[in-house]
Design a protein around this motif. Structure first.
Motif, PDB file in Angstrom:
ATOM      1  N   ARG A   7       0.763  -1.169  -0.072  1.00  0.00           N
ATOM      2  CA  ARG A   7       0.050   0.158  -0.016  1.00  0.00           C
ATOM      3  C   ARG A   7       1.031   1.281   0.216  1.00  0.00           C
ATOM      4  NH1 ARG A   7      -5.713  -1.079   1.700  1.00  0.00           N
ATOM      5  NH2 ARG A   7      -5.762   1.307   2.255  1.00  0.00           N
ATOM      6  N   VAL A   8       1.944   1.287   0.672  1.00  0.00           N
ATOM      7  CA  VAL A   8       2.890   2.514   0.810  1.00  0.00           C
ATOM      8  C   VAL A   8       3.632   2.469  -0.595  1.00  0.00           C
ATOM      9  CG1 VAL A   8       5.134   3.297   1.757  1.00  0.00           C
ATOM     10  CG2 VAL A   8       3.291   2.313   2.985  1.00  0.00           C
ATOM     11  N   LEU A   9       3.966   1.483  -1.245  1.00  0.00           N
ATOM     12  CA  LEU A   9       4.605   1.382  -2.473  1.00  0.00           C
ATOM     13  C   LEU A   9       3.381   1.920  -3.546  1.00  0.00           C
ATOM     14  CD1 LEU A   9       7.310   0.886  -4.034  1.00  0.00           C
ATOM     15  CD2 LEU A   9       6.385  -1.321  -4.371  1.00  0.00           C
ATOM     16  N   THR A  10       2.339   1.545  -3.504  1.00  0.00           N
ATOM     17  CA  THR A  10       1.475   1.884  -4.608  1.00  0.00           C
ATOM     18  C   THR A  10       0.784   3.378  -4.416  1.00  0.00           C
ATOM     19  OG1 THR A  10      -0.308   0.836  -3.632  1.00  0.00           O
ATOM     20  CG2 THR A  10       0.760  -0.337  -5.057  1.00  0.00           C
ATOM     21  N   GLY A  11       1.082   3.680  -3.309  1.00  0.00           N
ATOM     22  CA  GLY A  11       0.211   4.857  -2.784  1.00  0.00           C
ATOM     23  C   GLY A  11       1.333   6.019  -3.222  1.00  0.00           C
ATOM     24  N   SER A  12       2.727   5.830  -3.019  1.00  0.00           N
ATOM     25  CA  SER A  12       3.582   6.817  -3.455  1.00  0.00           C
ATOM     26  C   SER A  12       3.705   6.707  -4.863  1.00  0.00           C
ATOM     27  CB  SER A  12       4.899   6.224  -2.999  1.00  0.00           C
ATOM     28  OG  SER A  12       4.982   6.170  -1.640  1.00  0.00           O
ATOM     29  N   THR A  13       3.592   5.518  -5.455  1.00  0.00           N
ATOM     30  CA  THR A  13       3.611   5.483  -6.826  1.00  0.00           C
ATOM     31  C   THR A  13       2.364   6.510  -7.530  1.00  0.00           C
ATOM     32  OG1 THR A  13       4.865   3.487  -7.144  1.00  0.00           O
ATOM     33  CG2 THR A  13       3.608   3.897  -8.948  1.00  0.00           C
ATOM     34  N   ALA A  14       1.231   6.015  -7.161  1.00  0.00           N
ATOM     35  CA  ALA A  14      -0.047   6.935  -7.661  1.00  0.00           C
ATOM     36  C   ALA A  14       0.278   8.491  -7.397  1.00  0.00           C
ATOM     37  CB  ALA A  14      -1.222   6.422  -6.691  1.00  0.00           C
ATOM     38  N   ILE A  37      -4.970  16.881  -3.611  1.00  0.00           N
ATOM     39  CA  ILE A  37      -6.014  15.646  -3.798  1.00  0.00           C
ATOM     40  C   ILE A  37      -5.061  14.412  -3.495  1.00  0.00           C
ATOM     41  CG2 ILE A  37      -7.543  14.241  -4.868  1.00  0.00           C
ATOM     42  CD1 ILE A  37      -8.575  16.808  -5.911  1.00  0.00           C
ATOM     43  N   ALA A  38      -4.016  14.433  -4.019  1.00  0.00           N
ATOM     44  CA  ALA A  38      -2.961  13.114  -4.146  1.00  0.00           C
ATOM     45  C   ALA A  38      -2.488  12.699  -3.270  1.00  0.00           C
ATOM     46  CB  ALA A  38      -2.132  13.225  -5.400  1.00  0.00           C
ATOM     47  N   LEU A  39      -2.126  13.896  -2.230  1.00  0.00           N
ATOM     48  CA  LEU A  39      -1.484  13.515  -0.782  1.00  0.00           C
ATOM     49  C   LEU A  39      -2.054  12.604  -0.026  1.00  0.00           C
ATOM     50  CD1 LEU A  39      -0.724  17.153   0.217  1.00  0.00           C
ATOM     51  CD2 LEU A  39       0.909  15.387  -0.138  1.00  0.00           C
ATOM     52  N   ALA A  40      -3.529  12.377  -0.626  1.00  0.00           N
ATOM     53  CA  ALA A  40      -4.333  11.392   0.323  1.00  0.00           C
ATOM     54  C   ALA A  40      -3.658  10.089  -0.284  1.00  0.00           C
ATOM     55  CB  ALA A  40      -5.777  11.105  -0.058  1.00  0.00           C
ATOM     56  N   PHE A  41      -3.187   9.878  -1.345  1.00  0.00           N
ATOM     57  CA  PHE A  41      -2.491   8.431  -1.847  1.00  0.00           C
ATOM     58  C   PHE A  41      -1.432   8.052  -0.665  1.00  0.00           C
ATOM     59  CE2 PHE A  41      -3.746   9.571  -6.302  1.00  0.00           C
ATOM     60  CZ  PHE A  41      -4.842   8.586  -6.332  1.00  0.00           C
ATOM     61  N   LEU A  42      -0.607   9.103  -0.237  1.00  0.00           N
ATOM     62  CA  LEU A  42       0.463   8.950   0.746  1.00  0.00           C
ATOM     63  C   LEU A  42      -0.116   8.477   2.078  1.00  0.00           C
ATOM     64  CD1 LEU A  42       2.800  12.033  -0.115  1.00  0.00           C
ATOM     65  CD2 LEU A  42       2.977   9.539  -1.203  1.00  0.00           C
ATOM     66  N   LEU A  43      -1.461   8.757   2.410  1.00  0.00           N
ATOM     67  CA  LEU A  43      -1.930   8.537   3.749  1.00  0.00           C
ATOM     68  C   LEU A  43      -2.922   7.253   4.001  1.00  0.00           C
ATOM     69  CD1 LEU A  43      -2.766  12.078   4.592  1.00  0.00           C
ATOM     70  CD2 LEU A  43      -0.963  10.704   5.390  1.00  0.00           C
ATOM     71  N   MET A  94     -11.023  16.970   1.416  1.00  0.00           N
ATOM     72  CA  MET A  94     -11.043  15.705   1.266  1.00  0.00           C
ATOM     73  C   MET A  94      -9.672  15.031   1.738  1.00  0.00           C
ATOM     74  SD  MET A  94     -12.728  15.710  -2.589  1.00  0.00           S
ATOM     75  CE  MET A  94     -11.577  14.796  -3.279  1.00  0.00           C
ATOM     76  N   THR A  95      -8.597  15.582   1.408  1.00  0.00           N
ATOM     77  CA  THR A  95      -7.312  15.251   2.013  1.00  0.00           C
ATOM     78  C   THR A  95      -7.328  15.258   3.381  1.00  0.00           C
ATOM     79  OG1 THR A  95      -6.310  16.102  -0.184  1.00  0.00           O
ATOM     80  CG2 THR A  95      -4.734  15.583   1.930  1.00  0.00           C
ATOM     81  N   LEU A  96      -7.802  16.105   4.056  1.00  0.00           N
ATOM     82  CA  LEU A  96      -7.708  16.429   5.444  1.00  0.00           C
ATOM     83  C   LEU A  96      -8.812  15.313   5.934  1.00  0.00           C
ATOM     84  CD1 LEU A  96      -6.925  17.852   7.920  1.00  0.00           C
ATOM     85  CD2 LEU A  96      -9.139  19.212   7.830  1.00  0.00           C
ATOM     86  N   GLU A  97      -9.623  14.805   5.476  1.00  0.00           N
ATOM     87  CA  GLU A  97     -10.374  13.536   6.091  1.00  0.00           C
ATOM     88  C   GLU A  97      -9.425  12.476   6.018  1.00  0.00           C
ATOM     89  OE1 GLU A  97     -14.177  11.148   4.097  1.00  0.00           O
ATOM     90  OE2 GLU A  97     -14.047  13.056   3.575  1.00  0.00           O
ATOM     91  N   VAL A  98      -8.870  11.838   4.975  1.00  0.00           N
ATOM     92  CA  VAL A  98      -7.966  10.802   4.937  1.00  0.00           C
ATOM     93  C   VAL A  98      -6.854  11.157   5.881  1.00  0.00           C
ATOM     94  CG1 VAL A  98      -6.433   9.550   3.597  1.00  0.00           C
ATOM     95  CG2 VAL A  98      -8.625  10.421   2.421  1.00  0.00           C
ATOM     96  N   ALA A  99      -6.235  12.213   6.098  1.00  0.00           N
ATOM     97  CA  ALA A  99      -5.270  12.499   7.191  1.00  0.00           C
ATOM     98  C   ALA A  99      -5.721  12.046   8.547  1.00  0.00           C
ATOM     99  CB  ALA A  99      -4.661  13.731   6.968  1.00  0.00           C
ATOM    100  N   LEU A 100      -7.038  12.733   8.819  1.00  0.00           N
ATOM    101  CA  LEU A 100      -7.500  12.447  10.318  1.00  0.00           C
ATOM    102  C   LEU A 100      -7.747  10.991  10.513  1.00  0.00           C
ATOM    103  CD1 LEU A 100      -9.846  15.481  10.422  1.00  0.00           C
ATOM    104  CD2 LEU A 100      -7.705  15.075  11.586  1.00  0.00           C
ATOM    105  N   ILE A 101      -8.310  10.336   9.483  1.00  0.00           N
ATOM    106  CA  ILE A 101      -8.721   8.854   9.740  1.00  0.00           C
ATOM    107  C   ILE A 101      -7.309   7.940   9.940  1.00  0.00           C
ATOM    108  CG2 ILE A 101      -9.366   6.698   8.599  1.00  0.00           C
ATOM    109  CD1 ILE A 101     -11.644   8.661   7.543  1.00  0.00           C
TER     110      ILE A 101
END
Length: 188
Positions: A7-14, A37-43, A94-101
């Motif tokens: 998940r870390v690898l694919t999130g970073s790639t995305a 928006i793509a910052l969410a991929f890292l989280l 949207m990114t903050l939502e992912v970060a908080l979770i």
């Protein structure tokens, strides 16, 4: 731990591919918007911590966290619509939502079960990659299929309209999401 590594690898790639594609297709505003928006991929790898809670049959804490974050972000999205906020606000919410979770899940995991140590099992990693390649391809195509309407709307009407559409669509999705997470917490 192998799943988290994937998940870390694919999130970073995305994240990287999103920025490269945005830079290729658009201007600086599009790159900034996609970057937010793509910052969410890292989280999103932290979202895989749900499996740890499910394995221990203790979904209630993480479900409550997600429900509170989802309700708060939905309220902020509605407020942003009423105030006529721009698309950058919606992307940030949207990114903050992912970060908080993500950070909330990490805090819950460490408080309930102590510090979690990451150990990579190479055999499990290889097995997951080999078995998961068809599913990864389907997920990629499914993600494109689900978001193609927003891409077309952005090209036809502008990216401010995409933000309003995405926020409105999240409100529609809430009708199915809230009962699902309540069911998951009550009957794991």
């Amino acid at each position: 731990s192998a799943a988290l590594f994937i998940r870390v690898l694919t999130g970073s790639t995305a994240f990287i591919l999103s920025l490269v594609l945005a830079a290729f297709l658009g201007d600086g505003d599009l790159v900034l918007l996609v970057g937010i928006i793509a910052l969410a991929f890292l989280l999103t790898p932290a979202d895989g911590l749900d499996a740890e809670f499910q394995a221990k049959m203790n979904n209630r804490a993480v479900v409550l966290l997600k429900l509170l974050v989802f309700a708060g972000s939905t309220a902020f999205k509605v407020l942003a619509i009423v105030l006529g906020a721009g698309v950058y606000w919606f992307a940030g919410i949207m990114t903050l939502e992912v970060a908080l979770i993500a950070f909330g899940s990490l805090i819950l995991l460490s408080r309930l079960y102590g510090i979690w140590v990451f150990r990579l099992d190479r055999a499990a990693l290889k097995m997951m990659v080999v078995q998961g390649l068809p599913m990864m391809g389907l997920a990629l195509l499914g993600g494109i299929y689900v978001r193609i309407d927003q891409i077309l709307l952005g090209l036809l009407s502008g990216y401010d309209m995409v933000g309003e559409y995405a926020a409105a669509w999240k409100l529609v999705e809430a009708g199915g999401y809230v009962p699902t997470i309540l069911l998951a917490s009550l009957a794991p």
